[in-house]
Scaffold this active site. Structure first.
Site, PDB file in Angstrom:
ATOM      1  N   PHE A  76      43.342  49.448  31.797  1.00 29.63           N
ATOM      2  CA  PHE A  76      44.377  48.434  31.599  1.00 29.63           C
ATOM      3  C   PHE A  76      43.864  47.431  30.575  1.00 29.63           C
ATOM      4  O   PHE A  76      42.933  46.675  30.837  1.00 29.63           O
ATOM      5  CB  PHE A  76      44.755  47.702  32.889  1.00 29.63           C
ATOM      6  CG  PHE A  76      45.874  46.726  32.665  1.00 29.63           C
ATOM      7  CD1 PHE A  76      47.188  47.160  32.692  1.00 29.63           C
ATOM      8  CD2 PHE A  76      45.622  45.398  32.370  1.00 29.63           C
ATOM      9  CE1 PHE A  76      48.238  46.274  32.447  1.00 29.63           C
ATOM     10  CE2 PHE A  76      46.656  44.511  32.121  1.00 29.63           C
ATOM     11  CZ  PHE A  76      47.967  44.947  32.153  1.00 29.63           C
ATOM     12  N   ASP A  98      35.862  45.224  27.112  1.00 30.70           N
ATOM     13  CA  ASP A  98      36.996  44.372  27.489  1.00 30.70           C
ATOM     14  C   ASP A  98      36.614  43.638  28.771  1.00 30.70           C
ATOM     15  O   ASP A  98      36.664  44.186  29.865  1.00 30.70           O
ATOM     16  CB  ASP A  98      38.247  45.226  27.709  1.00 30.70           C
ATOM     17  CG  ASP A  98      39.474  44.402  28.098  1.00 30.70           C
ATOM     18  OD1 ASP A  98      39.309  43.235  28.518  1.00 30.70           O
ATOM     19  OD2 ASP A  98      40.595  44.925  28.012  1.00 30.70           O
ATOM     20  N   LYS A 120      41.956  35.192  29.718  1.00 25.55           N
ATOM     21  CA  LYS A 120      42.186  34.688  31.070  1.00 25.55           C
ATOM     22  C   LYS A 120      41.406  33.409  31.373  1.00 25.55           C
ATOM     23  O   LYS A 120      41.837  32.326  31.017  1.00 25.55           O
ATOM     24  CB  LYS A 120      41.917  35.784  32.092  1.00 25.55           C
ATOM     25  CG  LYS A 120      42.933  36.926  32.005  1.00 25.55           C
ATOM     26  CD  LYS A 120      42.888  37.835  33.188  1.00 25.55           C
ATOM     27  CE  LYS A 120      43.808  39.036  33.047  1.00 25.55           C
ATOM     28  NZ  LYS A 120      45.239  38.713  32.978  1.00 25.55           N
TER      29      LYS A 120
END
Length: 406
Positions: free
Chosen positions: A147, A232, A261
């Site tokens: 993801f 990531d 984030k």
């Protein structure tokens, strides 16, 4: 004189969303109106322990005083210049982020998906300018069940049919191999490979942790094969796993990091590509950009986030309290929990399907005053703010025990 607006209930507000909001999310039926630290409050005044932390965007809790103060201070001075001009916050932010990660240069962006897209562009440019891959032939190797976002390029290499179906045609140039499978990775990398792009821990897939040595082997393989290692760390990074970065559990330094984030402290969207100088150095004026990327408000908040991480306090809390989380989950295995995977304050918990789906268990926990979120099947994710206390963790685990036994 206009009559005062009537107070609206949670049900009212949820129904009001239905005709005016695109239905691209299926949130739990809670309407948050206020929050502080590890707790949120709905419009009726009910309090909930937040065990999701905005998918790690709220690593430092809701409205951390240092971050709110940094935002207020910058709001009174300057919020946006665009990158048409310099601003007095950006150099400090970039320098400290590079130092924190052990890399050289920063490309500031806004969202996690934007960081991933930017990383893909940079890797391809590096492949053409530095590695000598023929034009338009560069490939990037990724892992199944990944993801990295939901843009059209990113869903092109997703294996989640919900994210893909109906959104083609898909972008070429990606090779998908099983996660944590070094033999498959070795076979997929060739002279056209610009980069291997992986999550050190797969979050959306259910907090999937690779075998010890996998990240080290990926680093060695990419170095030997002459391609980039892109990690990531948008969910796993910035303290979540008990280290500043999840790759640090194997003392690995990738060529490129993707961050987001928690970098915005739960206040503003902030993301970044952080890389070696010879990698990000392939970009030239006009080849890539973002009006809001590196804006002074984002840079000020991001710098305050880095200052919190520089103390090491939050990494230590995640490591120490992660033991409480693991021990508590371990006691539930065989009592409604089939198994779990945890690192630091991050866990994927597989619930016995006979008890309910992940969604059903999440809704039951909500009624117990604890907020979590499901992922695939009967798996739920736990990712509390790093400010959580041992008592709060034990309270959440007790609520899960009650839900499993009900």
């Amino acid at each position: 004189m206009t009559a005062p607006a009537l107070a609206r209930t949670s049900d009212d507000l949820i129904k009001a969303e239905e005709p005016v909001l695109a239905h691209n999310y299926h949130p739990l039926p809670v309407v948050v109106a206020r929050a502080e630290g590890t707790w949120v409050e709905d419009v009726e005044g009910r309090r909930y322990l937040d065990m999701l932390a905005g998918y790690s965007a709220l690593n430092f809790g809701h409205r951390h005083p240092a971050l709110v103060e940094a935002a207020h201070r910058q709001l009174d001075r300057l919020t946006l210049t665009s990158r048409a001009f310099h601003n007095d916050q950006l150099a400090g932010f970039a320098g400290r982020l590079a130092a924190l990660t052990g890399l050289d240069m920063v490309l500031p962006m806004n969202t996690g998906a934007e960081a991933v897209e930017s990383g893909i562009k940079v890797a391809r440019k590096w492949a053409y300018d530095v590695k000598g891959v023929p034009a338009d032939r560069a490939t990037i190797v990724v892992a199944a069940e990944n993801f990295h976002g939901r843009t059209t390029t990113i869903v092109s290499f997703s294996t989640d049919e919900t994210a893909r179906s109906g959104f083609g045609p898909f972008a070429p140039g990606f090779r998908i191999v099983p996660y944590d499978d070094l033999a498959a990775l070795e076979e997929a990398v060739d002279e056209t490979t610009a980069a291997v792009l992986i999550e050190p821990i797969q979050g959306e897939a259910g907090v999937i942790i690779p075998n010890d040595g996998y990240l080290t082997a990926v680093r060695e393989l990419t170095r030997r094969k002459g391609c980039l290692f892109i990690a990531d760390e948008i969910q796993s990074g910035l303290g979540r796993t008990g280290r500043t970065l999840a790759v640090e559990h194997e003392d690995v330094v990738p060529d490129m990091l993707l961050l987001g984030k928690a970098l915005g402290g739960g206040i503003v969207p902030v993301s970044a590509v952080v890389a070696r100088r010879e990698v990000l150095g392939v970009l030239h004026p006009g080849e890539h950009g973002s009006t809001f990327g590196g804006n002074p408000l984002a840079a000020a908040v991001g710098t305050a986030v880095i200052e919190l991480l520089e103390t090491g306090e939050f990494q230590q809390r995640a490591a120490e309290l992660g033991v409480v989380l693991r021990d508590g989950l371990g006691e539930l295995v065989g009592r409604g929990v089939l198994g779990f995977r945890a690192r630091g304050l991050w866990a994927g918990v597989d619930i016995d399907p006979a008890i309910g789906t992940g969604r059903e268990v999440s809704e039951r926990l909500m009624r117990e005053g604890v907020l979590v979120k499901d992922t695939h099947g009967s798996t739920i994710r736990l990712a509390p703010p790093l400010t959580v206390t041992a008592e709060e963790l034990r309270s959440a685990l007790a609520a899960l025990e009650r839900v499993l036994g009900s």
